[in-house]
Enzyme design. Structure first.
Site, PDB file in Angstrom:
ATOM      1  N   ASP A  31       0.845  -1.194   0.000  1.00 31.37           N
ATOM      2  CA  ASP A  31       0.000   0.000   0.000  1.00 31.37           C
ATOM      3  C   ASP A  31       0.884   1.249   0.000  1.00 31.37           C
ATOM      4  O   ASP A  31       1.879   1.298   0.715  1.00 31.37           O
ATOM      5  CB  ASP A  31      -0.897  -0.027   1.253  1.00 31.37           C
ATOM      6  CG  ASP A  31      -2.057   0.935   1.159  1.00 31.37           C
ATOM      7  OD1 ASP A  31      -3.209   0.482   1.129  1.00 31.37           O
ATOM      8  OD2 ASP A  31      -1.810   2.168   1.124  1.00 31.37           O
ATOM      9  N   ASN A  88     -12.622  -2.551   3.074  1.00 33.43           N
ATOM     10  CA  ASN A  88     -13.550  -1.434   3.202  1.00 33.43           C
ATOM     11  C   ASN A  88     -14.571  -1.519   2.082  1.00 33.43           C
ATOM     12  O   ASN A  88     -14.204  -1.685   0.915  1.00 33.43           O
ATOM     13  CB  ASN A  88     -12.789  -0.106   3.132  1.00 33.43           C
ATOM     14  CG  ASN A  88     -11.824   0.057   4.297  1.00 33.43           C
ATOM     15  OD1 ASN A  88     -12.151  -0.306   5.414  1.00 33.43           O
ATOM     16  ND2 ASN A  88     -10.635   0.569   4.023  1.00 33.43           N
ATOM     17  N   GLN A  95     -14.253   3.312   1.527  1.00 28.00           N
ATOM     18  CA  GLN A  95     -13.658   2.668   0.353  1.00 28.00           C
ATOM     19  C   GLN A  95     -13.366   3.747  -0.685  1.00 28.00           C
ATOM     20  O   GLN A  95     -14.269   4.502  -1.062  1.00 28.00           O
ATOM     21  CB  GLN A  95     -14.609   1.623  -0.247  1.00 28.00           C
ATOM     22  CG  GLN A  95     -13.995   0.906  -1.452  1.00 28.00           C
ATOM     23  CD  GLN A  95     -14.932  -0.120  -2.110  1.00 28.00           C
ATOM     24  OE1 GLN A  95     -16.087  -0.249  -1.720  1.00 28.00           O
ATOM     25  NE2 GLN A  95     -14.409  -0.807  -3.096  1.00 28.00           N
ATOM     26  N   HIS A 101     -10.463  -5.206  -2.726  1.00 28.18           N
ATOM     27  CA  HIS A 101      -9.106  -5.379  -2.202  1.00 28.18           C
ATOM     28  C   HIS A 101      -9.158  -5.713  -0.725  1.00 28.18           C
ATOM     29  O   HIS A 101     -10.031  -5.238   0.005  1.00 28.18           O
ATOM     30  CB  HIS A 101      -8.238  -4.139  -2.429  1.00 28.18           C
ATOM     31  CG  HIS A 101      -8.843  -2.843  -1.980  1.00 28.18           C
ATOM     32  ND1 HIS A 101      -9.835  -2.206  -2.684  1.00 28.18           N
ATOM     33  CD2 HIS A 101      -8.597  -2.066  -0.900  1.00 28.18           C
ATOM     34  CE1 HIS A 101     -10.171  -1.081  -2.065  1.00 28.18           C
ATOM     35  NE2 HIS A 101      -9.447  -0.978  -0.964  1.00 28.18           N
ATOM     36  N   HIS A 103      -6.900  -5.379   2.611  1.00 29.81           N
ATOM     37  CA  HIS A 103      -5.722  -4.829   3.279  1.00 29.81           C
ATOM     38  C   HIS A 103      -5.196  -5.915   4.222  1.00 29.81           C
ATOM     39  O   HIS A 103      -5.976  -6.502   4.991  1.00 29.81           O
ATOM     40  CB  HIS A 103      -6.095  -3.627   4.148  1.00 29.81           C
ATOM     41  CG  HIS A 103      -6.595  -2.427   3.404  1.00 29.81           C
ATOM     42  ND1 HIS A 103      -5.799  -1.347   3.117  1.00 29.81           N
ATOM     43  CD2 HIS A 103      -7.825  -2.136   2.901  1.00 29.81           C
ATOM     44  CE1 HIS A 103      -6.521  -0.427   2.476  1.00 29.81           C
ATOM     45  NE2 HIS A 103      -7.757  -0.878   2.328  1.00 29.81           N
TER      46      HIS A 103
HETATM   47  P1  DGP Z   1      -9.609   1.805   0.574  1.00 28.35           P
HETATM   48  O1  DGP Z   1     -10.283   1.919  -0.775  1.00 28.35           O
HETATM   49  O2  DGP Z   1      -9.988   2.894   1.508  1.00 28.35           O
HETATM   50  O3  DGP Z   1      -9.840   0.463   1.241  1.00 28.35           O
HETATM   51  O4  DGP Z   1      -8.050   1.963   0.387  1.00 28.35           O
HETATM   52  C1  DGP Z   1      -7.379   1.935  -0.837  1.00 28.35           C
HETATM   53  C2  DGP Z   1      -5.913   1.844  -0.519  1.00 28.35           C
HETATM   54  O5  DGP Z   1      -5.203   1.827  -1.746  1.00 28.35           O
HETATM   55  C3  DGP Z   1      -5.327   2.998   0.297  1.00 28.35           C
HETATM   56  O6  DGP Z   1      -4.830   2.487   1.525  1.00 28.35           O
HETATM   57  C4  DGP Z   1      -4.199   3.553  -0.527  1.00 28.35           C
HETATM   58  C5  DGP Z   1      -3.983   2.506  -1.587  1.00 28.35           C
HETATM   59  N1  DGP Z   1      -3.629   3.054  -2.894  1.00 28.35           N
HETATM   60  C6  DGP Z   1      -4.315   4.007  -3.582  1.00 28.35           C
HETATM   61  N2  DGP Z   1      -3.712   4.269  -4.751  1.00 28.35           N
HETATM   62  C7  DGP Z   1      -2.608   3.473  -4.797  1.00 28.35           C
HETATM   63  C8  DGP Z   1      -1.574   3.287  -5.757  1.00 28.35           C
HETATM   64  O7  DGP Z   1      -1.529   3.903  -6.819  1.00 28.35           O
HETATM   65  N3  DGP Z   1      -0.603   2.371  -5.456  1.00 28.35           N
HETATM   66  C9  DGP Z   1      -0.626   1.646  -4.286  1.00 28.35           C
HETATM   67  N4  DGP Z   1       0.375   0.789  -4.106  1.00 28.35           N
HETATM   68  N5  DGP Z   1      -1.592   1.796  -3.366  1.00 28.35           N
HETATM   69  C10 DGP Z   1      -2.563   2.702  -3.613  1.00 28.35           C
END
Ligand code: DGP
Length: 115
Positions: A31, A88, A95, A101, A103
């Protein structure tokens, strides 16, 4: 046509990510905003928007994702002390990327219940 999500772009290697593991069905990568010493995401290559969009036909795929999570947690040294797996789903859960995805976070204690 709807625009690709950031995770679909990572799957298609259009943008870089620190990949931990890849096979025909899934991808695991670190992440960019880590919330723990070890924080990676496991995603299916199939485009599923969220937990709410998982269908009965996805059972084997979801089982595979969790088998990969367990294997990687052990490989990355967080399995023994314990780790958290979070997905999420929707607005109230914050989310931000509409591609399923999980985590996987470890290397520190986590409180319960979550804030
Ligand atoms: P969420 O949708 O809130 O469950 O979290 C999405 C997660 O994805 C967040 O913790 C940050 C991560 N993320 C967003 N954009 C990128 C990216 O371009 N590269 C990576 N490696 N992670 C990302």
């Amino acid at each position: 046509m709807t625009e690709k999500t950031i995770f679909k772009k990572i799957i298609d290697k259009e943008i870089p990510a620190k990949i931990v593991y890849e096979d025909d069905l899934c991808l695991a990568f670190y992440d960019v905003m880590p919330q723990a010493p070890v924080h990676f995401l496991v995603i299916p290559k199939k485009e599923i928007a969220s937990v709410s969009d998982i269908g009965p036909e996805d059972g084997e795929l979801i089982g595979h994702l969790f088998a990969v999570i367990g294997k990687l947690a052990a490989q990355l040294g967080i399995a023994e002390e314990g780790y958290r797996v979070v997905s999420n789903c929707g607005v109230n859960a914050c989310q931000t990327v509409k591609h399923l995805h999980f985590h996987v976070m470890g290397g520190r204690p986590f409180g319960w219940p979550p804030g």
